[in-house]
Scaffold this motif. Structure first.
Motif, PDB file in Angstrom:
ATOM      1  N   HIS A   1      -2.002  22.347   7.322  1.00  0.00           N
ATOM      2  CA  HIS A   1      -3.326  22.297   6.699  1.00  0.00           C
ATOM      3  C   HIS A   1      -3.768  23.697   6.306  1.00  0.00           C
TER       4      HIS A   1
ATOM      5  N   GLY B   1      -4.023  12.882   4.614  1.00  0.00           N
ATOM      6  CA  GLY B   1      -3.646  11.516   4.286  1.00  0.00           C
ATOM      7  C   GLY B   1      -2.792  11.367   3.037  1.00  0.00           C
TER       8      GLY B   1
ATOM      9  N   GLY C   1       0.296  12.073   2.674  1.00  0.00           N
ATOM     10  CA  GLY C   1       1.675  11.661   2.958  1.00  0.00           C
ATOM     11  C   GLY C   1       2.600  12.752   3.445  1.00  0.00           C
ATOM     12  N   LYS C   2       2.043  13.875   3.882  1.00  0.00           N
ATOM     13  CA  LYS C   2       2.884  15.014   4.307  1.00  0.00           C
ATOM     14  C   LYS C   2       3.769  14.649   5.500  1.00  0.00           C
ATOM     15  N   SER C   3       3.140  14.137   6.559  1.00  0.00           N
ATOM     16  CA  SER C   3       3.934  13.800   7.752  1.00  0.00           C
ATOM     17  C   SER C   3       4.870  12.628   7.467  1.00  0.00           C
ATOM     18  N   THR C   4       4.465  11.769   6.562  1.00  0.00           N
ATOM     19  CA  THR C   4       5.320  10.629   6.194  1.00  0.00           C
ATOM     20  C   THR C   4       6.663  11.126   5.657  1.00  0.00           C
TER      21      THR C   4
ATOM     22  N   ARG D   1       8.785  11.917   8.574  1.00  0.00           N
ATOM     23  CA  ARG D   1       9.227  10.687   9.265  1.00  0.00           C
ATOM     24  C   ARG D   1      10.344  10.008   8.495  1.00  0.00           C
TER      25      ARG D   1
ATOM     26  N   ARG E   1       0.843  -1.201   0.000  1.00  0.00           N
ATOM     27  CA  ARG E   1       0.000   0.000   0.000  1.00  0.00           C
ATOM     28  C   ARG E   1       0.878   1.251   0.000  1.00  0.00           C
TER      29      ARG E   1
HETATM   30  P1  ATP Z   1      -2.857  14.661   7.676  1.00  0.00           P
HETATM   31  O1  ATP Z   1      -2.876  15.915   6.890  1.00  0.00           O
HETATM   32  O2  ATP Z   1      -4.235  14.094   7.881  1.00  0.00           O
HETATM   33  O3  ATP Z   1      -2.033  14.721   8.924  1.00  0.00           O
HETATM   34  P2  ATP Z   1      -0.742  13.489   6.097  1.00  0.00           P
HETATM   35  O4  ATP Z   1      -0.774  13.970   4.695  1.00  0.00           O
HETATM   36  O5  ATP Z   1       0.293  14.056   6.994  1.00  0.00           O
HETATM   37  O6  ATP Z   1      -2.193  13.565   6.724  1.00  0.00           O
HETATM   38  P3  ATP Z   1       0.416  10.922   6.734  1.00  0.00           P
HETATM   39  O7  ATP Z   1       0.342  11.064   8.217  1.00  0.00           O
HETATM   40  O8  ATP Z   1       1.727  11.066   6.076  1.00  0.00           O
HETATM   41  O9  ATP Z   1      -0.604  11.913   6.017  1.00  0.00           O
HETATM   42  O10 ATP Z   1      -0.229   9.526   6.371  1.00  0.00           O
HETATM   43  C1  ATP Z   1      -0.387   9.069   5.034  1.00  0.00           C
HETATM   44  C2  ATP Z   1      -1.123   7.772   5.040  1.00  0.00           C
HETATM   45  O11 ATP Z   1      -0.377   6.772   5.730  1.00  0.00           O
HETATM   46  C3  ATP Z   1      -2.487   7.816   5.718  1.00  0.00           C
HETATM   47  O12 ATP Z   1      -3.383   7.035   4.959  1.00  0.00           O
HETATM   48  C4  ATP Z   1      -2.242   7.166   7.054  1.00  0.00           C
HETATM   49  O13 ATP Z   1      -3.390   6.505   7.503  1.00  0.00           O
HETATM   50  C5  ATP Z   1      -1.133   6.168   6.756  1.00  0.00           C
HETATM   51  N1  ATP Z   1      -0.263   5.957   7.920  1.00  0.00           N
HETATM   52  C6  ATP Z   1       0.338   6.907   8.648  1.00  0.00           C
HETATM   53  N2  ATP Z   1       1.107   6.358   9.630  1.00  0.00           N
HETATM   54  C7  ATP Z   1       0.981   5.023   9.506  1.00  0.00           C
HETATM   55  C8  ATP Z   1       1.508   3.889  10.217  1.00  0.00           C
HETATM   56  N3  ATP Z   1       2.363   4.055  11.254  1.00  0.00           N
HETATM   57  N4  ATP Z   1       1.144   2.659   9.804  1.00  0.00           N
HETATM   58  C9  ATP Z   1       0.300   2.494   8.759  1.00  0.00           C
HETATM   59  N5  ATP Z   1      -0.235   3.508   8.060  1.00  0.00           N
HETATM   60  C10 ATP Z   1       0.091   4.759   8.410  1.00  0.00           C
END
Ligand code: ATP
Length: 313
Positions: A249, A90, A92-95, A98, A67
């Motif tokens: 956001h 969702g 992937g910004k915080s990803t 990380r 996924r």
């Molecule tokens: P938001 O604006 O809502 O904070 P984002 O853009 O920062 O979202 P992320 O936190 O990067 O999004 O997450 C991206 C996707 O990865 C989301 O679908 C989330 O559910 C999934 N996700 C995040 N952390 C994990 C994890 N530890 N294990 C599995 N899936 C995860």
């Protein structure tokens, strides 16, 4: 018995500190557990930070390999610039943050800091170079002072106070029952989300790292305090020519960035300055118009300070 108990107590406190700092890192990124698959290479060298440029090259990553969250992502965060990553929830910004902190390794492609693949440098040296202000800052069961000083254990009292002034926290602390000596954390006074965020910024100012990440760092502040803190942060970043990445956001908080990267479903949809993106009439411009309507409603409510929770019984 006495002789024995001293080192044991000491070990106990070292253990508690260690456990707490691990907790700190985990909560920092809302992780359930730190991925154990990330390890130092046998010949890992310390990161050699020069200008502070961050680069994602054809990065594919998913928390589960089947996924993918980031798909063949290419982006450059230029050295010394203030860069924002925005996009739908969702995407992937915080990803991205990380991965830069190397809590996980990418499945394909590579992430470079000043030209060095982050898998080739020691994890410790990479993380030392980065300071993070997370959405929710973990607090130690200790005084406010200790919680700020955690950013730099060698900081003098004056430096702690100066950092807290710059983060717009000092005046609030002066009203606490024991000032900087006020106990916070689970067993101490409950402080509000906005105060925690300002505490995290004070910590970061003390740490003074070359790379700074802000993950929805001011979301708990009222509009007025948020604008004041953000302009303070911006002037520090500019003065020190630091590379910074803001995940946000609310576009109001980042529209003055040097570069705005708009993510959509794990890839870059568009990027540029606020003016360029508004002219482009794409996703950013759509989000901006929608939020501006919301913002004008919010401003009327903004005279409220962020709610300070009362003392715990
Ligand atoms: P938001 O604006 O809502 O904070 P984002 O853009 O920062 O979202 P992320 O936190 O990067 O999004 O997450 C991206 C996707 O990865 C989301 O679908 C989330 O559910 C999934 N996700 C995040 N952390 C994990 C994890 N530890 N294990 C599995 N899936 C995860």
């Amino acid at each position: 018995v006495f002789q024995l108990s001293v080192p044991l107590n000491f070990l106990g406190s070292v253990y508690r500190e260690l456990r707490q700092s691990l907790l700190d890192m985990e909560t920092l990124f809302n992780l359930q557990k730190v991925n154990v698959a990330v390890k130092n290479k046998a010949d890992a060298k310390p990161l050699l930070l020069t200008a502070g440029e961050l680069k994602f090259e054809n990065v594919t990553f998913g928390y589960r390999p089947d996924r993918p969250i980031l798909k063949n992502l290419n982006l450059t965060i230029p050295a010394g610039q203030k860069v924002a990553i925005v996009g739908p929830s969702g995407c992937g910004k915080s990803t991205i943050l990380r991965l830069l902190f190397r809590f996980y390794d990418v499945q394909e492609g590579r992430i470079l800091v000043d030209g060095q693949d982050i898998r080739d440098v020691s994890i410790d040296s990479l993380r030392k170079a980065i300071g993070v202000v997370p959405q929710d800052t973990p607090l130690f069961n200790n005084t406010i002072e200790h919680n700020i000083r955690y950013g730099n254990l060698e900081a003098t009292d004056e430096q702690v106070i100066e950092a807290s002034k710059r983060a717009r926290l000092h005046d609030t602390i002066s009203h606490f029952p024991d000032g900087y000596g006020t106990m916070v954390g689970e067993r101490g006074m409950m402080i509000s989300g906005g105060e925690k965020q300002r505490l995290a910024v004070s910590r970061l100012i003390l740490k003074d790292p070359p790379l700074l990440f802000f993950d929805e760092a001011t979301s708990a502040l009222d509009t007025h305090t948020e604008q004041a803190l953000l302009s303070q942060i911006s002037s520090i970043l500019k003065e020190k020519k630091r590379t910074s990445v803001f995940v946000a956001h609310r576009l109001r908080t980042i529209y003055d960035s040097d570069l705005i990267i708009v993510l959509k479903a794990g890839s870059v949809a568009e990027s540029g300055t606020h003016e360029q993106l508004v002219d482009r009439a794409g996703l950013y411009s759509e989000l901006w118009s929608a939020q501006e309507t919301l913002f004008s409603d919010e401003v009327e409510e903004s005279s409220k300070e962020d709610t300070t929770e009362s003392l715990k019984p």
